[in-house]
Design an enzyme around this catalytic site. Structure first.
Site, PDB file in Angstrom:
ATOM      1  N   CYS A 136       5.603  45.646   8.157  1.00  0.00           N
ATOM      2  CA  CYS A 136       4.259  45.542   8.731  1.00  0.00           C
ATOM      3  C   CYS A 136       4.038  44.158   9.341  1.00  0.00           C
ATOM      4  CB  CYS A 136       3.222  45.827   7.648  1.00  0.00           C
ATOM      5  SG  CYS A 136       1.534  45.548   8.196  1.00  0.00           S
ATOM      6  N   CYS A 139       0.617  42.621   8.737  1.00  0.00           N
ATOM      7  CA  CYS A 139       0.414  42.059   7.397  1.00  0.00           C
ATOM      8  C   CYS A 139       1.150  40.734   7.230  1.00  0.00           C
ATOM      9  CB  CYS A 139       0.937  43.024   6.322  1.00  0.00           C
ATOM     10  SG  CYS A 139       0.595  44.753   6.625  1.00  0.00           S
ATOM     11  N   ASP A 140       2.372  40.635   7.730  1.00  0.00           N
ATOM     12  CA  ASP A 140       3.232  39.496   7.378  1.00  0.00           C
ATOM     13  C   ASP A 140       3.574  38.570   8.540  1.00  0.00           C
ATOM     14  OD1 ASP A 140       3.355  40.549   4.807  1.00  0.00           O
ATOM     15  OD2 ASP A 140       5.055  41.840   5.304  1.00  0.00           O
TER      16      ASP A 140
END
Ligand code: NAP
Length: 310
Positions: A136, A139-140
């Protein structure tokens, strides 16, 4: 959850499909709960920018859209229960759903459990998950500011993630197993315009290298048969998704692991409906998930009417 709960309908999945189905079912006055895993929002919540959902001419972040849909379901009184579906069996006219939090007896089920990222299944991938391997970018991605990353895949997700990462990272390698992308044309055009994205065609990642964190990938070129090692700080795997159908596989017909339905979203099992990415469908989008979900709720309501009159 404790002792067995009894409901008319259980919606499994807290993504856009599940929330929409629950919202519609609530409008039909059904007695229902929505079972969702720890992280609600499904895949929508991980998309950086949604540009093709009607009503948002300037686009909207996936996270915000997922949150809004969740809030809308909560506003109409949908009862959210945390847990994971583990198995389902027929018991008379009911279904007995075993979840991580206990058992639920229900007349109908709408399965909107979505799909989870497919893994490369190469050495290093599991060990380095969270240490440079991610599924993701939204997200990261921020952990890789001014660093070098690789994205595996050539579909909408991979290209979308590569574009997003190109705005954060110094360099993004997009490693794709063929010499043309599967992604939609407008995403391709945008990706080709980014100078920091380098396309590594006809290639697959065969190993992710690192001890405490990712330091490199091994890449195999399928045309030239050449193997090379490329230093990278992170690897974003975006090679599609596997539907979360294992727990329901014994009771409904599947096609390539996805739930087969008719146009009423009925599966092969009475009272079990499916919506969204988990369904065998020609197009997996938020728009189609929302359509599926509305039909599934309507069909579940009709089903309950039918069984009530016997
Ligand atoms: P996808 O469309 O199935 O694409 C998967 C990509 O990964 C393909 O390019 C495929 O290569 C490659 N691949 C599959 N298995 C592989 C393996 N083992 N090793 C290396 N490469 C592999 O999946 P997706 O991109 O996650 O998209 C899923 C759905 O969500 C699609 O319907 C998509 O349209 C939708 N989506 C839409 C948006 C948007 O509209 N902005 C954003 C994200 C996702 P091949 O091309 O060679 O098959």
């Amino acid at each position: 959850m404790g002792e067995t709960m009894t409901k008319e309908l259980v919606v499994v999945g807290g993504g856009v499909a599940g929330c929409t189905a629950a919202m519609y079912a609530k409008r039909y006055n059904m007695d229902l709960i929505l079972l969702e895993k720890a992280a609600p929002g499904g895949q929508t919540a991980t998309a950086s920018e949604i540009e093709n959902y009607p009503g948002f001419p300037d686009g909207i972040s996936g996270f915000e859209l997922a949150e809004r849909v969740h809030q809308q379901a909560a506003n109409v009184g949908v009862d959210f229960v945390a847990g994971t579906a583990e198995s389902v069996v027929r018991d008379g006219d009911d279904w007995l759903l075993k979840t991580s939090g206990g058992e639920i007896r229900t007349k109908a089920l709408i399965v909107a459990a979505g799909a989870s990222p497919r893994r490369l299944e190469v050495p290093g991938e599991r060990d380095l998950y969270g240490k440079g391997v991610s599924y993701c970018a939204t997200c990261d991605g921020m952990f890789y500011r001014a660093r070098t990353v690789a994205v595996a895949g050539g579909g909408n997700t991979a290209v979308d993630e590569a574009i997003y990462l190109s705005q954060i990272c110094e360099k993004v390698y997009l490693v794709h197993r063929r010499d043309e992308l599967r992604a939609e044309a407008h995403l391709q055009t945008r990706a080709f315009q980014q100078e920091s994205i380098e396309f590594v065609w006809d290639s697959v990642i065969t190993e992710i290298i690192g001890s405490d964190e990712v330091t490199a990938i091994k890449v195999h070129n399928k045309k030239t048969e050449a193997d090379s090692e490329m230093p990278v700080d992170g690897v974003f795997v975006a090679i599609g998704h596997e539907p979360a159908t294992e727990w329901v596989a014994d009771v409904v017909e599947l096609k390539d692991s996805f739930i087969e339905t008719n146009q009423e979203m009925e599966s092969s099992a009475p009272g079990i409906f499916a919506a969204g990415d988990i369904r065998d469908t020609p197009l997996r989008q938020i728009t189609t998930a929302v359509g599926d979900a509305s039909i599934a709720a309507h069909s579940a309501w009709q089903y309950l009417q039918r069984i009530a009159v016997g």
